[in-house]
Design a protein around this motif. Structure first.
Motif, PDB file in Angstrom:
ATOM      1  N   THR A 168      -5.696  11.450 -13.741  1.00  0.00           N
ATOM      2  CA  THR A 168      -4.949  12.703 -13.632  1.00  0.00           C
ATOM      3  C   THR A 168      -4.290  12.967 -14.986  1.00  0.00           C
ATOM      4  OG1 THR A 168      -2.995  11.523 -12.829  1.00  0.00           O
ATOM      5  CG2 THR A 168      -4.505  12.353 -11.176  1.00  0.00           C
ATOM      6  N   GLY A 169      -4.879  13.867 -15.738  1.00  0.00           N
ATOM      7  CA  GLY A 169      -4.357  14.127 -17.073  1.00  0.00           C
ATOM      8  C   GLY A 169      -4.549  12.921 -17.968  1.00  0.00           C
ATOM      9  N   SER A 170      -3.453  12.416 -18.517  1.00  0.00           N
ATOM     10  CA  SER A 170      -3.506  11.247 -19.391  1.00  0.00           C
ATOM     11  C   SER A 170      -3.058   9.978 -18.677  1.00  0.00           C
ATOM     12  CB  SER A 170      -2.617  11.475 -20.625  1.00  0.00           C
ATOM     13  OG  SER A 170      -1.270  11.688 -20.221  1.00  0.00           O
ATOM     14  N   THR A 171      -3.146   9.971 -17.354  1.00  0.00           N
ATOM     15  CA  THR A 171      -2.713   8.828 -16.559  1.00  0.00           C
ATOM     16  C   THR A 171      -3.823   8.431 -15.594  1.00  0.00           C
ATOM     17  OG1 THR A 171      -0.387   9.495 -16.671  1.00  0.00           O
ATOM     18  CG2 THR A 171      -1.000   7.973 -14.917  1.00  0.00           C
ATOM     19  N   VAL A 172      -4.006   7.140 -15.432  1.00  0.00           N
ATOM     20  CA  VAL A 172      -4.937   6.612 -14.438  1.00  0.00           C
ATOM     21  C   VAL A 172      -4.141   6.199 -13.214  1.00  0.00           C
ATOM     22  CG1 VAL A 172      -6.603   4.809 -13.903  1.00  0.00           C
ATOM     23  CG2 VAL A 172      -6.564   5.835 -16.185  1.00  0.00           C
ATOM     24  N   ARG A 173      -4.538   6.710 -12.050  1.00  0.00           N
ATOM     25  CA  ARG A 173      -3.865   6.363 -10.801  1.00  0.00           C
ATOM     26  C   ARG A 173      -4.791   5.517  -9.946  1.00  0.00           C
ATOM     27  NH1 ARG A 173       0.005  11.233  -8.401  1.00  0.00           N
ATOM     28  NH2 ARG A 173       1.802  10.637  -9.694  1.00  0.00           N
ATOM     29  N   VAL A 174      -4.212   4.470  -9.380  1.00  0.00           N
ATOM     30  CA  VAL A 174      -4.986   3.508  -8.605  1.00  0.00           C
ATOM     31  C   VAL A 174      -4.259   3.240  -7.294  1.00  0.00           C
ATOM     32  CG1 VAL A 174      -6.023   1.203  -8.570  1.00  0.00           C
ATOM     33  CG2 VAL A 174      -5.799   2.442 -10.742  1.00  0.00           C
ATOM     34  N   ILE A 175      -5.030   3.052  -6.231  1.00  0.00           N
ATOM     35  CA  ILE A 175      -4.477   2.604  -4.954  1.00  0.00           C
ATOM     36  C   ILE A 175      -5.320   1.447  -4.445  1.00  0.00           C
ATOM     37  CG2 ILE A 175      -5.856   4.270  -3.641  1.00  0.00           C
ATOM     38  CD1 ILE A 175      -3.628   4.313  -1.547  1.00  0.00           C
ATOM     39  N   ILE A 176      -4.649   0.451  -3.888  1.00  0.00           N
ATOM     40  CA  ILE A 176      -5.321  -0.602  -3.137  1.00  0.00           C
ATOM     41  C   ILE A 176      -4.520  -0.787  -1.859  1.00  0.00           C
ATOM     42  CG2 ILE A 176      -4.054  -2.448  -4.354  1.00  0.00           C
ATOM     43  CD1 ILE A 176      -6.543  -4.216  -3.932  1.00  0.00           C
ATOM     44  N   GLY A 177      -5.201  -0.921  -0.736  1.00  0.00           N
ATOM     45  CA  GLY A 177      -4.503  -1.003   0.540  1.00  0.00           C
ATOM     46  C   GLY A 177      -5.193  -1.942   1.503  1.00  0.00           C
ATOM     47  N   ASP A 178      -4.476  -2.235   2.583  1.00  0.00           N
ATOM     48  CA  ASP A 178      -4.973  -3.166   3.589  1.00  0.00           C
ATOM     49  C   ASP A 178      -4.508  -2.686   4.957  1.00  0.00           C
ATOM     50  OD1 ASP A 178      -5.824  -5.250   5.129  1.00  0.00           O
ATOM     51  OD2 ASP A 178      -4.632  -6.795   4.150  1.00  0.00           O
ATOM     52  N   VAL A 179      -5.475  -2.293   5.790  1.00  0.00           N
ATOM     53  CA  VAL A 179      -5.169  -1.841   7.143  1.00  0.00           C
ATOM     54  C   VAL A 179      -4.889  -3.050   8.033  1.00  0.00           C
ATOM     55  CG1 VAL A 179      -6.108  -0.642   9.164  1.00  0.00           C
ATOM     56  CG2 VAL A 179      -6.563   0.228   6.868  1.00  0.00           C
ATOM     57  N   ARG A 180      -3.928  -2.906   8.922  1.00  0.00           N
ATOM     58  CA  ARG A 180      -3.662  -3.971   9.888  1.00  0.00           C
ATOM     59  C   ARG A 180      -4.912  -4.170  10.738  1.00  0.00           C
ATOM     60  NH1 ARG A 180      -2.008  -4.432  15.288  1.00  0.00           N
ATOM     61  NH2 ARG A 180      -0.691  -6.248  15.737  1.00  0.00           N
ATOM     62  N   GLY A 181      -5.380  -5.403  10.804  1.00  0.00           N
ATOM     63  CA  GLY A 181      -6.626  -5.678  11.496  1.00  0.00           C
ATOM     64  C   GLY A 181      -7.749  -5.843  10.492  1.00  0.00           C
ATOM     65  N   LYS A 182      -8.959  -5.973  11.003  1.00  0.00           N
ATOM     66  CA  LYS A 182     -10.098  -6.208  10.118  1.00  0.00           C
ATOM     67  C   LYS A 182     -11.358  -5.626  10.735  1.00  0.00           C
ATOM     68  CE  LYS A 182     -11.075 -10.729  12.174  1.00  0.00           C
ATOM     69  NZ  LYS A 182     -11.197 -12.173  11.949  1.00  0.00           N
ATOM     70  N   GLY A 183     -12.400  -5.587   9.926  1.00  0.00           N
ATOM     71  CA  GLY A 183     -13.717  -5.221  10.409  1.00  0.00           C
ATOM     72  C   GLY A 183     -13.860  -3.750  10.705  1.00  0.00           C
ATOM     73  N   LEU A 184     -14.835  -3.428  11.566  1.00  0.00           N
ATOM     74  CA  LEU A 184     -15.225  -2.052  11.809  1.00  0.00           C
ATOM     75  C   LEU A 184     -14.129  -1.244  12.488  1.00  0.00           C
ATOM     76  CD1 LEU A 184     -18.896  -2.691  13.007  1.00  0.00           C
ATOM     77  CD2 LEU A 184     -18.078  -2.119  10.716  1.00  0.00           C
ATOM     78  N   ALA A 185     -13.270  -1.894  13.278  1.00  0.00           N
ATOM     79  CA  ALA A 185     -12.223  -1.156  13.973  1.00  0.00           C
ATOM     80  C   ALA A 185     -11.216  -0.541  13.019  1.00  0.00           C
ATOM     81  CB  ALA A 185     -11.495  -2.085  14.956  1.00  0.00           C
ATOM     82  N   ALA A 186     -11.092  -1.073  11.812  1.00  0.00           N
ATOM     83  CA  ALA A 186     -10.108  -0.573  10.850  1.00  0.00           C
ATOM     84  C   ALA A 186     -10.686   0.465   9.895  1.00  0.00           C
ATOM     85  CB  ALA A 186      -9.549  -1.749  10.039  1.00  0.00           C
ATOM     86  N   ILE A 187     -11.981   0.781  10.021  1.00  0.00           N
ATOM     87  CA  ILE A 187     -12.601   1.689   9.070  1.00  0.00           C
ATOM     88  C   ILE A 187     -12.002   3.085   9.162  1.00  0.00           C
ATOM     89  CG2 ILE A 187     -14.763   2.860   8.499  1.00  0.00           C
ATOM     90  CD1 ILE A 187     -16.230   0.335   9.137  1.00  0.00           C
ATOM     91  N   GLY A 188     -11.726   3.559  10.376  1.00  0.00           N
ATOM     92  CA  GLY A 188     -11.171   4.902  10.545  1.00  0.00           C
ATOM     93  C   GLY A 188      -9.835   5.065   9.845  1.00  0.00           C
ATOM     94  N   GLU A 189      -8.962   4.054   9.966  1.00  0.00           N
ATOM     95  CA  GLU A 189      -7.656   4.133   9.322  1.00  0.00           C
ATOM     96  C   GLU A 189      -7.787   4.069   7.802  1.00  0.00           C
ATOM     97  OE1 GLU A 189      -5.295   1.102  11.108  1.00  0.00           O
ATOM     98  OE2 GLU A 189      -5.719   1.776  13.152  1.00  0.00           O
ATOM     99  N   ALA A 190      -8.684   3.225   7.327  1.00  0.00           N
ATOM    100  CA  ALA A 190      -8.914   3.157   5.881  1.00  0.00           C
ATOM    101  C   ALA A 190      -9.451   4.483   5.360  1.00  0.00           C
ATOM    102  CB  ALA A 190      -9.886   2.022   5.564  1.00  0.00           C
ATOM    103  N   SER A 191     -10.351   5.092   6.126  1.00  0.00           N
ATOM    104  CA  SER A 191     -10.908   6.386   5.722  1.00  0.00           C
ATOM    105  C   SER A 191      -9.831   7.458   5.672  1.00  0.00           C
ATOM    106  CB  SER A 191     -12.018   6.792   6.689  1.00  0.00           C
ATOM    107  OG  SER A 191     -12.513   8.063   6.385  1.00  0.00           O
ATOM    108  N   ALA A 192      -8.920   7.440   6.639  1.00  0.00           N
ATOM    109  CA  ALA A 192      -7.847   8.438   6.669  1.00  0.00           C
ATOM    110  C   ALA A 192      -6.953   8.314   5.436  1.00  0.00           C
ATOM    111  CB  ALA A 192      -7.023   8.276   7.944  1.00  0.00           C
ATOM    112  N   LEU A 193      -6.604   7.094   5.055  1.00  0.00           N
ATOM    113  CA  LEU A 193      -5.729   6.912   3.894  1.00  0.00           C
ATOM    114  C   LEU A 193      -6.441   7.289   2.600  1.00  0.00           C
ATOM    115  CD1 LEU A 193      -3.117   6.051   2.596  1.00  0.00           C
ATOM    116  CD2 LEU A 193      -3.899   3.668   2.659  1.00  0.00           C
ATOM    117  N   LEU A 194      -7.697   6.911   2.470  1.00  0.00           N
ATOM    118  CA  LEU A 194      -8.434   7.259   1.258  1.00  0.00           C
ATOM    119  C   LEU A 194      -8.590   8.768   1.116  1.00  0.00           C
ATOM    120  CD1 LEU A 194     -11.213   4.520   1.085  1.00  0.00           C
ATOM    121  CD2 LEU A 194      -9.356   4.883  -0.532  1.00  0.00           C
ATOM    122  N   GLY A 195      -8.873   9.430   2.231  1.00  0.00           N
ATOM    123  CA  GLY A 195      -8.982  10.883   2.177  1.00  0.00           C
ATOM    124  C   GLY A 195      -7.674  11.534   1.778  1.00  0.00           C
TER     125      GLY A 195
END
Length: 393
Positions: A168-195
């Protein structure tokens, strides 16, 4: 790599397994010659069934059927040689060999169909991963970037961990996150945050504002999911947000309950000091004032290692956690790709080849370059100017 190339189907077994075809062919020849040489009351012909059985282990149904026909032909040739081809015993042996070969070809075909289905499912999973968890660019501004994702679910390549990076302009923005839980059940929540991140990253100028916007999006998603599922389950997402200016030797961090990253510098790996986390996203209404910004030195030649708790919580057979800082310090002089390559192999070896939780690793290296035009001491002097004082301060 296309789907056709992944399949070990009947269309290309000769090219992929032509060296192994010699084994059943030699067996047919040896069994036939030995049976012709031994006394007439010794029958080795039934052993010919081993030829199609071995072929099915490395070839497709077509080649297996061909070897089965050769085995049946060899059995018939043995009977013809001794003049007993039309006898009941030899006819039963030929029929039994033909039926067994047909069964082997049938199960070989079933196996190939399942391989094709699995390859299609994997291709769909890879396409979903490319949309949800886009590969990070190898270079953004002054940063060299590498990432690794290890899913806990067997045969899965995506799960509840997430990351993204943009400029964004002259700055690099990064996010890393971890949904409570694991595997396929957490994909929807990860998708919501990334979007939400990909939309909000250009709209908010500070990390606390961005964190508050992401918290609102995550809580809306959780509320809608609860209405559909009819269950009130505790959900939250830990996240770490970073701003890395291109013209300043610093980085700014806002932690929402996420593990503190490691700063790799001159053969040392240590957590970023003084970073105080806010509550995870989705726990409750949080505004910009509830999130603090921490500023730390990030000079040319430094590497920042981001990770999720699936890395540091991986246990060995004795129950010991993975010593990430200690292991990372051994490879601080390597490039980002080599660093993560060694860490991935070492982590899997520590955990016995399988992780109990999804794990993600990101290495951000500030490449050496000209002076950035600002005095590091003056920047670090303003390190304590956070948006919110840390607890207990």
């Amino acid at each position: 790599m296309g789907l056709r190339q992944r399949l070990a189907g009947g269309g290309q077994p000769w090219r992929s397994s032509h060296a192994l075809v010699a084994i059943p062919l030699v067996l047919i020849a040896v069994i036939t010659l030995v049976d012709l040489a031994v006394p007439a009351d010794v029958h080795l012909g039934p052993l010919l069934v081993i030829a199609p059985a071995i072929t099915a282990s490395f070839a497709g149904p077509r080649l297996t059927a061909l070897i089965g026909l050769l085995a049946v032909g060899a059995q018939a040739w043995i009977g013809l040689h001794f003049g007993v081809l039309t006898s009941r015993n030899v006819m039963v042996q030929i029929a039994a060999l033909a039926v067994l070969s047909a069964f082997i070809v049938f199960f070989c075909r079933v196996r190939e169909r399942r391989r094709e289905e699995l390859a299609r499912v994997r291709s769909v999973a890879e396409a979903a991963q490319a949309v949800l968890l886009r590969p990070l660019p190898h270079r953004l501004g002054p940063l060299r970037i590498a990432s690794r994702y290890l899913a806990a679910e067997h045969e899965a390549r995506i799960g509840g961990d997430l990351y993204a990076a943009t400029r964004t302009g002259s700055t690099v923005r990064v996010i890393i996150g971890d949904v409570r839980g694991k595997g396929l059940a957490a994909i929807g929540e990860a998708s919501a945050l990334l979007g939400a991140f990909r939309e909000a990253v250009y709209q908010y100028g500070t990390l606390p504002e961005l964190a508050a916007a992401l918290d609102r999006s995550v809580r809306r998603y959780f509320a809608e999911a609860a209405e559909v599922d009819g269950e009130l389950v505790e959900h939250f997402i830990t996240a770490l947000l970073l701003d890395i200016p291109e013209e300043e030797p610093v980085l700014r961090l806002t932690s929402c309950g996420h593990p503190v990253p490691l700063l790799l510098r001159r053969d040392r790996a240590a957590p970023v000091a003084g970073l105080y986390p806010s509550p995870p996203l989705g726990i409750g209404p949080l505004g910009p004032a509830d999130h603090s910004v921490h500023t730390a030195a990030f000079e040319s030649g430094d590497t920042l290692l981001l990770f999720t708790d699936g890395v540091v919580e991986a246990r060995d057979r004795d129950g010991r956690f993975y010593p990430l800082a200690e292991r990372a310090a051994q490879w601080t002089g390597l490039g980002t790709e080599a660093l993560l390559h060694h860490l991935r192999r070492d982590l899997l070896a520590h955990a016995g080849g399988h992780l109990g939780d999804d794990a993600a690793l990101i290495a951000l290296h500030r490449a050496a370059g000209p002076e950035l035009g600002r005095q590091l001491g003056r920047i670090v002097h303003h390190q304590g100017h956070d948006h919110r004082a840390p607890p207990g301060a």
